[in-house]
Scaffold this motif. Sequence first.
Motif, PDB file in Angstrom:
ATOM      1  N   LEU A  24       0.820  -1.210   0.000  1.00 35.53           N
ATOM      2  CA  LEU A  24       0.000   0.000   0.000  1.00 35.53           C
ATOM      3  C   LEU A  24       0.852   1.257   0.000  1.00 35.53           C
ATOM      4  N   CYS A  25       1.950   1.229   0.759  1.00 34.94           N
ATOM      5  CA  CYS A  25       2.830   2.402   0.795  1.00 34.94           C
ATOM      6  C   CYS A  25       3.480   2.633  -0.565  1.00 34.94           C
ATOM      7  N   ALA A  26       3.915   1.561  -1.217  1.00 35.94           N
ATOM      8  CA  ALA A  26       4.522   1.695  -2.545  1.00 35.94           C
ATOM      9  C   ALA A  26       3.503   2.172  -3.562  1.00 35.94           C
ATOM     10  N   VAL A  27       2.277   1.659  -3.486  1.00 34.56           N
ATOM     11  CA  VAL A  27       1.232   2.095  -4.409  1.00 34.56           C
ATOM     12  C   VAL A  27       0.890   3.563  -4.181  1.00 34.56           C
ATOM     13  N   ALA A  28       0.816   3.981  -2.919  1.00 34.53           N
ATOM     14  CA  ALA A  28       0.522   5.380  -2.617  1.00 34.53           C
ATOM     15  C   ALA A  28       1.609   6.302  -3.163  1.00 34.53           C
ATOM     16  N   ALA A  29       2.866   5.904  -3.020  1.00 36.37           N
ATOM     17  CA  ALA A  29       3.958   6.702  -3.579  1.00 36.37           C
ATOM     18  C   ALA A  29       3.875   6.751  -5.096  1.00 36.37           C
TER      19      ALA A  29
END
Length: 340
Positions: A216-221
Amino acid sequence: MSAATLDSGAPLNNTMGSMLLGVIFSAILYGISVLQCMFYYTRYERDPMYLKFLVASTLFLDTLHLSFVVHTVYHYLISNYYENDALQAMVWSVSLEALPTGVTAGLVQSFYAHRIWRMSHGNYFSTGFVLFLILATSACGTAWVIMALQCRTYQDLLRISPLTITINALSTAADVFITMILCFMLHRSNPASLETESMVNRLILFTINTGLLTSLCAVAALVSLIISPRTLIYASFYFCIGRLYSNALLASLNARSVIRGRINDVDSNFHIKSPRGANAAATHLTRDVFVRPADDADELTVRIDRTTELYADGSYGKSKNKFMPPEIKEPESVADSDSA
């Protein structure tokens, strides 16, 4: 990093403000990593050296990354307080901070790849695909750092934005695939008891949770980079990715005793042993998992023996043969010696 551009007179709330928030959250996660490291080294002293070295390496990389991002924020917000020209120029630490993040991600994902290899008994396709994604991400990340160090301004960094998007996409794909394959291997296992089934369910839930955070953090970035490439909103997420990887690794190591229930803590990572040969497709999973193997063993197993004895009424404290009715035979030992 990403292809963010600080235009002259751009507001600081979605540029340096976002970067500052990323540093704050990264520092909080770093503190959690330090606590988890202390717990790991005091709780799992019998773990093999390669695991201890992996934990120490991730902590060192976390420390290095945090020092880089703190230097970046201090450079822009303190040393060059609201100087528009300085805000548009790239400082060396903002490029190098991607290096420890990439190395941490590669180490943790390789650890999961090793787990897939062990659980699948050497499945070349699954393990090979994960390693391909890891190596591709590492190669692109190394190329990005080299090219970013040659950029003078954030405007120059826009030229390598396709490479930045590729890195985030590959890293996300690796996390998602690792989570899916681990959950699939656990789901297809055949628990031998309700207690073991509960342990498997905890493993699946824990695997999903740890993989979900980094994904999720990678997708948000990635989304913030595509939608708003001329801001630093992505930095709030990107600065935390490395800490999430290290915390996921430490959580998986420290949670072994919780996942196993009351089974004694041991010195290995999660491993499910399934039969080889023709019946390899049907994994038979029990409580007997995760213990230091014998010198001549190639699997990680534990044997838990329990003895059940039958006594007639009124036999407590007396000879059981004297009070045992004819239909009740001599007590037999029942050994729960399943193999995982």
